[in-house]
Design a protein around this motif. Structure first.
Motif, PDB file in Angstrom:
ATOM      1  N   GLY A   1       0.811  -1.215   0.000  1.00  0.00           N
ATOM      2  CA  GLY A   1       0.000   0.000   0.000  1.00  0.00           C
ATOM      3  C   GLY A   1       0.841   1.260   0.000  1.00  0.00           C
TER       4      GLY A   1
ATOM      5  N   SER B   1       0.784   0.898  -4.350  1.00  0.00           N
ATOM      6  CA  SER B   1      -0.533   1.534  -4.450  1.00  0.00           C
ATOM      7  C   SER B   1      -0.446   3.053  -4.413  1.00  0.00           C
TER       8      SER B   1
ATOM      9  N   SER C   1      -0.811   5.376  -7.726  1.00  0.00           N
ATOM     10  CA  SER C   1      -1.928   6.319  -7.717  1.00  0.00           C
ATOM     11  C   SER C   1      -1.452   7.738  -7.993  1.00  0.00           C
TER      12      SER C   1
ATOM     13  N   MET D   1      -6.204   0.642  -7.002  1.00  0.00           N
ATOM     14  CA  MET D   1      -4.782   0.460  -6.745  1.00  0.00           C
ATOM     15  C   MET D   1      -4.554  -0.200  -5.387  1.00  0.00           C
ATOM     16  N   LYS D   2      -5.338   0.180  -4.398  1.00  0.00           N
ATOM     17  CA  LYS D   2      -5.230  -0.468  -3.089  1.00  0.00           C
ATOM     18  C   LYS D   2      -5.739  -1.906  -3.158  1.00  0.00           C
TER      19      LYS D   2
END
Length: 207
Positions: A45, A49, A53, A89-90
């Motif tokens: 994350g 992610s 992002s 994305m997460k």
């Protein structure tokens, strides 16, 4: 002074999120997830992610400016584009971990969802905190709001997706797809609502 606040920015971006992560992991007292796997999801994350992002949000923001004025593009980018980019994305790592033997119910999904959301918040919060290191009072306000609210929002949103995946773990493919779709739509809705409220309250970009 700038260096001091930059160091403090790293501290407050990281330590509270670790604290939230430990609390979520500890509360799952009957079937705790492997620390190494929770840590992997957290790091995913924070790196893949969050940075992925960032690239997509910048590219999308540049595209929006081409078709609308900058003020409108900023609002649309914050309220609509950011959730549409950041939640998938997460969720990318949740789809990966959902295939493991450690991911077998909604509670597991909630824990892993919180982990990726809190990891995402580490990087995003640091980027925001570091923008205000020359203005101590604004920096304090940004740290307080984003630590108490934005980081938790990211954890909640991705936990919804994780719980949906966990619930569907041993169900038919049509239920898995439906559950994932509903979970993702709900997470995006939560994210959009938070960002919209942040914009309306004048708190600036709430991504």
């Amino acid at each position: 002074m700038h260096t001091v606040f930059l160091t403090l920015s790293m501290f407050f971006a990281t330590v509270p999120m670790f604290g939230f992560l430990w609390a979520v992991w500890w509360l799952d007292r009957y079937d705790r997830e492997p620390i190494w796997l929770v840590g992997f999801v957290f790091v995913w994350g924070a790196l893949f992610s969050a940075l992925g992002s960032l690239v997509l949000n910048v590219a999308g923001g540049a595209a929006l400016v081409q078709v609308m004025d900058s003020a409108t593009a900023d609002v649309v980018g914050t309220v609509v584009l950011a959730p549409l980019v950041e939640e998938p994305m997460k969720a990318s790592v949740l789809l990966l971990v959902a295939a493991s033997r450690s991911f077998d119910n909604a509670t597991d999904g909630f824990v892993y969802g919180a982990a990726v959301g809190l990891g995402f918040a580490v990087t995003e919060n640091f980027l925001y905190f570091s923008r205000f290191t020359e203005d101590p009072w604004t920096w304090v306000q940004v740290v307080a709001v984003r630590t108490a609210c934005s980081g938790v929002m990211h954890a909640i949103a991705s936990s919804i997706v994780g719980a949906a995946l966990g619930w569907a773990r041993y169900r038919t493919m049509d239920l898995k797809l439906a559950s994932f779709g509903i979970g993702m739509a709900t997470a995006m809705g939560v994210h959009m609502m938070w960002n919209a409220l942040a914009v309306l309250a004048g708190l600036g970009n709430g991504q």
